[in-house]
Design an enzyme around this catalytic site. Structure first.
Site, PDB file in Angstrom:
ATOM      1  N   GLU A   1     -12.689  10.806   1.199  1.00 51.62           N
ATOM      2  CA  GLU A   1     -11.668  11.078   2.329  1.00 51.62           C
ATOM      3  C   GLU A   1     -12.367  11.032   3.732  1.00 51.62           C
ATOM      4  OE1 GLU A   1      -9.259  14.540   1.923  1.00 51.62           O
ATOM      5  OE2 GLU A   1      -8.927  14.426   3.956  1.00 51.62           O
TER       6      GLU A   1
ATOM      7  N   LYS B   1      -6.631  23.931   0.989  1.00 52.73           N
ATOM      8  CA  LYS B   1      -7.076  22.195   0.503  1.00 52.73           C
ATOM      9  C   LYS B   1      -8.115  21.887   1.442  1.00 52.73           C
ATOM     10  CE  LYS B   1      -6.711  17.566   0.398  1.00 52.73           C
ATOM     11  NZ  LYS B   1      -7.547  16.740   1.185  1.00 52.73           N
TER      12      LYS B   1
ATOM     13  N   ASP C   1     -18.966  20.809 -12.169  1.00 51.93           N
ATOM     14  CA  ASP C   1     -17.368  21.042 -12.726  1.00 51.93           C
ATOM     15  C   ASP C   1     -16.602  21.371 -11.694  1.00 51.93           C
ATOM     16  OD1 ASP C   1     -14.869  21.270 -14.077  1.00 51.93           O
ATOM     17  OD2 ASP C   1     -15.977  21.795 -15.781  1.00 51.93           O
TER      18      ASP C   1
ATOM     19  N   HIS D   1      -4.253  20.929  28.059  1.00 52.20           N
ATOM     20  CA  HIS D   1      -5.383  20.080  28.214  1.00 52.20           C
ATOM     21  C   HIS D   1      -5.242  18.976  29.072  1.00 52.20           C
ATOM     22  CE1 HIS D   1      -8.914  21.605  25.808  1.00 52.20           C
ATOM     23  NE2 HIS D   1      -7.986  22.410  25.493  1.00 52.20           N
TER      24      HIS D   1
HETATM   25  P1  NAD Z   1     -25.426  24.193 -21.424  1.00 53.36           P
HETATM   26  O1  NAD Z   1     -24.793  25.055 -22.510  1.00 53.36           O
HETATM   27  O2  NAD Z   1     -25.569  22.743 -21.315  1.00 53.36           O
HETATM   28  O3  NAD Z   1     -26.357  24.918 -20.826  1.00 53.36           O
HETATM   29  C1  NAD Z   1     -26.564  26.245 -20.617  1.00 53.36           C
HETATM   30  C2  NAD Z   1     -27.903  26.956 -21.737  1.00 53.36           C
HETATM   31  O4  NAD Z   1     -28.836  26.412 -21.049  1.00 53.36           O
HETATM   32  C3  NAD Z   1     -27.766  28.339 -21.714  1.00 53.36           C
HETATM   33  O5  NAD Z   1     -27.170  28.787 -22.720  1.00 53.36           O
HETATM   34  C4  NAD Z   1     -29.242  28.631 -21.853  1.00 53.36           C
HETATM   35  O6  NAD Z   1     -29.550  28.590 -23.286  1.00 53.36           O
HETATM   36  C5  NAD Z   1     -30.085  27.253 -21.502  1.00 53.36           C
HETATM   37  N1  NAD Z   1     -30.810  27.419 -20.045  1.00 53.36           N
HETATM   38  C6  NAD Z   1     -32.142  27.018 -20.000  1.00 53.36           C
HETATM   39  N2  NAD Z   1     -32.509  27.491 -18.597  1.00 53.36           N
HETATM   40  C7  NAD Z   1     -31.399  28.345 -18.052  1.00 53.36           C
HETATM   41  C8  NAD Z   1     -31.480  28.765 -16.964  1.00 53.36           C
HETATM   42  N3  NAD Z   1     -32.355  28.945 -16.101  1.00 53.36           N
HETATM   43  N4  NAD Z   1     -30.291  29.603 -16.544  1.00 53.36           N
HETATM   44  C9  NAD Z   1     -29.086  29.467 -17.780  1.00 53.36           C
HETATM   45  N5  NAD Z   1     -29.363  28.913 -18.767  1.00 53.36           N
HETATM   46  C10 NAD Z   1     -30.177  28.177 -19.167  1.00 53.36           C
HETATM   47  O7  NAD Z   1     -24.198  24.359 -19.970  1.00 53.36           O
HETATM   48  P2  NAD Z   1     -23.325  25.416 -19.659  1.00 53.36           P
HETATM   49  O8  NAD Z   1     -23.608  25.711 -18.411  1.00 53.36           O
HETATM   50  O9  NAD Z   1     -23.062  26.559 -20.749  1.00 53.36           O
HETATM   51  O10 NAD Z   1     -21.783  24.626 -19.678  1.00 53.36           O
HETATM   52  C11 NAD Z   1     -21.292  23.911 -18.693  1.00 53.36           C
HETATM   53  C12 NAD Z   1     -20.360  22.807 -19.099  1.00 53.36           C
HETATM   54  O11 NAD Z   1     -19.156  23.363 -19.939  1.00 53.36           O
HETATM   55  C13 NAD Z   1     -19.829  22.062 -17.939  1.00 53.36           C
HETATM   56  O12 NAD Z   1     -20.244  20.607 -18.323  1.00 53.36           O
HETATM   57  C14 NAD Z   1     -18.349  22.165 -18.049  1.00 53.36           C
HETATM   58  O13 NAD Z   1     -17.892  20.994 -17.391  1.00 53.36           O
HETATM   59  C15 NAD Z   1     -18.194  22.285 -19.285  1.00 53.36           C
HETATM   60  N6  NAD Z   1     -16.985  23.158 -19.944  1.00 53.36           N
HETATM   61  C16 NAD Z   1     -16.201  23.865 -19.088  1.00 53.36           C
HETATM   62  C17 NAD Z   1     -15.159  24.488 -19.443  1.00 53.36           C
HETATM   63  C18 NAD Z   1     -14.154  25.364 -18.242  1.00 53.36           C
HETATM   64  O14 NAD Z   1     -14.410  25.373 -17.417  1.00 53.36           O
HETATM   65  N7  NAD Z   1     -13.018  26.097 -18.913  1.00 53.36           N
HETATM   66  C19 NAD Z   1     -14.742  24.545 -20.813  1.00 53.36           C
HETATM   67  C20 NAD Z   1     -15.752  23.988 -21.921  1.00 53.36           C
HETATM   68  C21 NAD Z   1     -16.782  23.354 -21.243  1.00 53.36           C
END
Ligand code: NAD
Length: 419
Positions: free
Chosen positions: A81, A259, A275, A373
């Protein structure tokens, strides 16, 4: 025959998938080449999602002038946009007169929901779950030793009995400090792992085990003061306040108000590989948490007559996991921002949302006061054309009425008045 009923599409190489699209929609070679451009993602695209044929590029712009917690930031924004990046930069420039943006945030705690059904004694089940809180947390934390080692992990359990169309249900909230992750995978894994134990404890049946995007424990906040004289004076301050009050009172306006905030927020969320659907869902649910859909920002006038803006919203963002650690452009953008924690990223993004809202409201409010203005401007033009005394007002009036506030027209009008 033209059909979408294609079995094994996922097994094909992207070149073969493109051939199918070509036959289906009569795409020519140039069109196929456009679709198949991989850009910075290159072969990664194929591993990120299913049935890949190419990528969909967005412009990446950089918002300037941002000072947040007395540090300068250049903000990467991925958005299609026009005006969003310019507006954010302009707002950030105006905020600098009073020190820019100041931010804070809560701990990055996400909620995992476990839905327990088929209970004859839901209140007793709630108490049984709470009695076993320590065991539930221990079980959850066994799933993610990495997170626990980093100081995160499951920290609390909350239980509610809710009335639903299919009777009372016990909803367990597993609160998890996800540190620098968005947390969905981490929390979902924990919720799934404790579910059998919850069934055992309650005698009920667990249905859903999934993260909530209404991340009320993971809030980011930003505040900025916009100096009255920096933003166009008293009338602009009043115009913005009135626009904000309009949004607060009317959901039709409020949707557009929010928005405008999300224009800025989503652009940085996308640029950092996060996300944006999760952020959007959380933001709008949070805007409605009182039962009424309200603005995510708040605007007030300080005792000095300056405009004071604040924003608070849930921002579930990660620096590890998701696409942030795999998407090459996202990785460079995170480096450009120089953020070290997911909380720092969330606070910056909250500041961008506030800036974007200010810019939109100011543009709307100043267009609304444009007439005032223009008449001031028309008087200046009349003077420049040589009008004196009463004739200044008479020439100005005609110019405004004709919507021709120009020196050449002012001279013509003045000549006719002098005849
Ligand atoms: P992930 O599981 O890939 O990473 C998280 C993991 O990384 C942790 O569990 C931990 O073991 C490790 N880790 C290493 N260093 C870390 C640090 N400094 N801090 C925290 N963890 C660390 O990712 P996630 O964040 O658990 O999931 C994100 C993904 O899930 C996104 O791609 C999202 O789109 C997707 N998702 C979203 C939904 C929703 O929003 N409803 C549902 C399902 C999946």
């Amino acid at each position: 025959m033209r059909t979408s009923n294609i079995s094994g599409f996922y097994k094909l190489a992207s070149a073969e998938r493109l051939k199918i699209l070509q036959a289906f929609a009569g795409l020519n070679e140039d069109e196929l080449a456009v679709l198949s451009m991989k850009g910075a993602l290159d072969e990664l695209a194929d591993r990120m999602i299913e049935n890949v044929v190419g990528t969909m590029p967005l412009p990446l712009g950089i918002a300037t002038h941002f000072m947040i917690n007395e540090m300068d930031y250049l903000i990467p924004m991925a958005i299609e946009e026009p005006s969003v990046v310019a507006a954010a930069s302009n707002a950030a420039k105006m905020a600098r007169a009073r020190g820019g943006f100041y931010t804070s945030s809560t701990e990055p705690v996400m909620i995992g929901q476990i839905q327990v059904t088929k209970l004859s004694d839901p209140s007793a089940a709630k108490f049984t779950v709470l009695e076993h809180k320590t065991a539930i947390l221990e079980l959850a934390n066994r799933c993610d030793p990495v997170l626990v080692k980093l100081g995160g992990g499951a920290i609390d359990v909350d239980v509610r009995v809710i009335a639903t169309d299919s009777g009372p249900q016990v909803i367990l909230h597993l609160l998890v400090n996800v540190k620098d992750a968005m947390g969905a995978n981490a929390v979902n894994t924990m919720a799934e792992s404790v579910a059998p134990f919850v069934e055992e404890l309650t005698g009920g049946t667990v249905n859903l085990r999934i993260i909530s995007n209404l991340a009320t424990h993971r809030l980011a906040r930003a505040k900025a003061v916009f100096a009255r004289d920096e933003i166009g004076g008293e009338a602009v301050v009043e115009g913005i306040l009135s626009a904000y009050h309009f949004a607060k009172a009317d959901p039709f306006r409020c949707a557009t108000h929010n928005k405008g905030i999300m224009n800025g927020i989503d652009a940085v969320v996308i640029a950092t590989g996060n996300d944006f659907r999760a952020v959007e869902a959380g933001a709008h649910a949070y805007a409605s948490i009182t039962g009424r859909y309200l603005p995510l920002t708040c605007w007030e006038k300080s005792s000095e007559g300056d405009l004071v803006g604040t924003i608070e919203l849930p921002l579930a963002l990660g620096l590890v996991g998701g696409a942030t650690t795999t998407h090459p452009t996202a990785k460079v953008n995170v480096k450009l921002l120089g953020v070290r924690t997911a909380n720092e990223l969330a606070e910056i993004i909250a500041a961008v949302g506030l800036a974007q809202n200010f810019a939109a409201l100011r543009a709307l409010a100043t267009e609304g006061i444009q007439r005032g203005h223009m008449s001031l401007h028309a008087r200046n033009v009349a003077v420049a054309a040589g009008a004196t005394g009463d004739r200044i007002e008479r020439v100005a009036e005609i110019l405004v009425k004709e919507r021709k506030v120009r020196l050449d027209r002012a001279k013509e009008v003045l000549e006719t008045l002098l005849q």
